[in-house]
Design an enzyme around this catalytic site. Structure first.
Site, PDB file in Angstrom:
ATOM      1  N   HIS A  45       0.840  -1.207   0.000  1.00  0.00           N
ATOM      2  CA  HIS A  45       0.000   0.000   0.000  1.00  0.00           C
ATOM      3  C   HIS A  45       0.870   1.250   0.000  1.00  0.00           C
ATOM      4  O   HIS A  45       0.695   2.160  -0.812  1.00  0.00           O
ATOM      5  CB  HIS A  45      -0.904  -0.015   1.236  1.00  0.00           C
ATOM      6  N   GLU A  46       1.822   1.301   0.896  1.00  0.00           N
ATOM      7  CA  GLU A  46       2.668   2.504   1.007  1.00  0.00           C
ATOM      8  C   GLU A  46       3.523   2.690  -0.250  1.00  0.00           C
ATOM      9  O   GLU A  46       3.774   3.812  -0.677  1.00  0.00           O
ATOM     10  CB  GLU A  46       3.547   2.419   2.255  1.00  0.00           C
ATOM     11  N   HIS A  94      -5.505   7.323  -2.275  1.00  0.00           N
ATOM     12  CA  HIS A  94      -6.397   6.290  -1.752  1.00  0.00           C
ATOM     13  C   HIS A  94      -7.532   5.999  -2.733  1.00  0.00           C
ATOM     14  O   HIS A  94      -8.001   6.864  -3.443  1.00  0.00           O
ATOM     15  CB  HIS A  94      -6.941   6.712  -0.387  1.00  0.00           C
ATOM     16  N   HIS A 110       1.633   4.561  -2.715  1.00  0.00           N
ATOM     17  CA  HIS A 110       1.759   6.025  -2.536  1.00  0.00           C
ATOM     18  C   HIS A 110       3.095   6.515  -3.080  1.00  0.00           C
ATOM     19  O   HIS A 110       3.169   7.513  -3.781  1.00  0.00           O
ATOM     20  CB  HIS A 110       1.667   6.385  -1.050  1.00  0.00           C
TER      21      HIS A 110
END
Lengths: 80, 425
Positions: B115-116, B125, B119
């Site tokens: 997930h990170e 998101h 980014h």
């Protein structure tokens, strides 16, 4: 269940931290009830919760879920 | 999905600055490496690890205090991690979380890291609560994979993974390994039917090993023969056994008294290790998905090994015949295959076992004819659904990597789970 002490403030902090409420550029962050209701509705919709605009139990529980520290881009107003 | 930024280049470096204390470092590292792999699988991106100096993406763990991050964390729960958008590259994890792997407990490091990294690569998101890029952690998922929205987002930033270019990248990756044999060694004939090892590898590719060479076996034919060391740098030929564990996404090779472990096609740090607790010069190895354990075979005995727990091997080896009914001793190779059955190979023959680990009727059969697509010199046996027919050459050898690793070790704690027949019913 009625709101415990500080729960409303914690919820407002959450909505601020994750981009559901727009930090005012100047002055203190006192939001109108309409702002908070609108922010809650956006959060509830994005979280696939019943959209009530109220700080109900399921909404508070969702705010306690572990998550990423980055903001959410779901409130079109604040996103702009 | 939401796009927050993008890197102007597609070949990025990364550096792991520190690791969490709640996971063995090799498992934590493997989780982080697999996190990169999810994005590499769907976009024309490559990630090269650097051990020192500057890197495009820098992963680190800190808690409530941090000398280099104004965004401090909040203790266990709530905020798990955060990352900067391109082209800043910092990715921070809350060191106070219970970072785990392979369990529903705690917080899965691999999923949060993926997930990170989303980014750090430019994604915001997602509105899909089941997407990786959803803001709230949806918990551990054993067969985790990216949501279509995640894939659409990263491809909106960097384009689709072009299969040709993928091969080029893999070729490029391979080009760092000497493809020219260091010393001439006889190239085996797959139609001899004899193998040193068989492995159902990442992305369900079937690999056959013989001598210094490895090739893939597919429904439509055999892949080209590669030197083992051309794919798995540092790995010797004439292997005893090979096994891929979907549970940890690690590949283990056994030879003599050593075990090699690979993440993708990169040897895991600290390997090869000496084998302890199990026999040397093993015959075969397989991963049994029903109990997620690795089985090692030698002579007439077997060992059952739990990669993520300490295993007490003092009650091993146990007799092969006690668990795998109808299987011969002194095996050449073994494999759990994608049809849900277990296959044992010995000499030119192989046996297929059903889910009750009993040899099925009509076995053994001929390896060369039924697996290696060779015109047989023996009367044609009617192939069953689990065997392979129809023949064309030239299947591309799969060099797609996958990542995570653990260590093979023993200590006094009891075996995690015994699967003798009465226990499995």
């Amino acid at each position: 269940r009625p709101l415990g002490p500080g729960e409303k403030e914690a919820a407002v902090d959450y909505l601020l931290q994750y981009g559901y409420l727009q930090k005012p550029l100047e002055g203190s962050a006192d939001f109108s009830p309409e702002d908070i209701t609108e922010a809650l509705r956006v959060f509830q919709e994005a979280s696939e919760l019943p959209v009530s605009g109220q700080l109900d139990v399921t909404t508070r529980a969702r705010m306690r879920q572990p998550r990423c520290g980055l903001e959410d881009p779901f409130n079109q107003k604040t996103l702009k | 999905y939401l796009l927050l930024g993008r890197w102007r280049k597609k070949h990025l470096t990364f550096r792991i600055l520190n690791l969490p204390s709640t996971l063995p470092s090799d498992i934590a590292r493997a989780a982080l490496l697999q996190a990169f792999q999810y994005w590499r699988n769907v976009a024309p991106l490559t990630f090269r690890e650097v051990q020192a100096g500057w890197a495009d993406i820098r992963l680190s763990f800190h808690g409530r205090q941090s000398p280099y991050c104004s965004n401090t964390f909040d203790g266990p729960g709530r905020v798990l991690a955060h990352a900067d958008i391109p082209e800043l590259g910092s990715v921070h994890f809350d060191e106070d979380e219970l970072w785990t792997e392979g369990t529903y407990r705690g917080v899965n490091l691999r999923i949060i890291a993926a997930h990170e990294l989303g980014h750090a690569l430019g994604l915001g998101h997602s509105r899909y609560t089941q997407a990786l890029m959803a803001p709230v952690y949806a918990g551990y998922r054993p067969r985790f994979k990216l949501h279509p929205d995640d894939v659409a987002g990263i491809q909106a930033l960097y384009g689709k993974k072009n299969p040709e270019r993928k091969d080029e990248e893999d070729e490029m990756e391979l080009s760092t390994v000497p493809l020219v044999p260091t010393k001439p060694s006889p190239m085996p004939d797959p139609c001899s039917g004899e193998v040193d090892a068989m492995m159902l590898g990442p992305r369900e590719k079937t690999y056959a090993f013989k001598g210094d060479y490895v090739w893939t076996v597919t429904d439509s034919g055999l892949g080209p023969l590669f030197r083992v060391s051309a794919l798995w740098e540092g790995l010797p030929g004439n292997l005893d056994a090979a096994v891929y564990s979907p549970r940890t996404q690690l590949i283990y090779f056994f030879k003599g008294d050593k075990v090699w472990c690979y993440i993708n096609f990169k040897m895991a740090p600290g390997f090869p290790k000496k084998l302890n607790g199990v026999g040397r010069n093993l015959d075969a190895a397989l991963y049994w998905p029903l109990n997620q354990k690795v089985f090692l075979f030698k002579g007439s005995g077997y060992w059952q090994w739990d990669e993520l727990a300490r295993t007490d091997f003092s009650h091993y080896p146990k007799p092969i015949k006690g668990l795998f009914t109808g299987v011969p001793d002194q095996l050449s190779a073994a494999m759990s295959w994608r049809d849900g059955r277990v296959y044992f190979f010995k000499g030119e023959k192989y046996w297929r076992l059903n889910r009750q680990l009993r040899v099925e009727k009509g076995y053994p059969r001929n390896i060369a004819h039924n697996w290696m697509h060779c015109r047989s010199r023996i009367p044609n046996t009617t192939p069953s659904s689990g065997d392979i027919m129809a023949f064309t050459a030239g299947t591309k050898l799969d060099t797609t990597p996958s990542a995570k690793y653990t260590t093979l070790s023993t200590n006094s704690s009891p075996t995690v789970m015994d699967i003798t027949p009465q226990a499995t019913g």
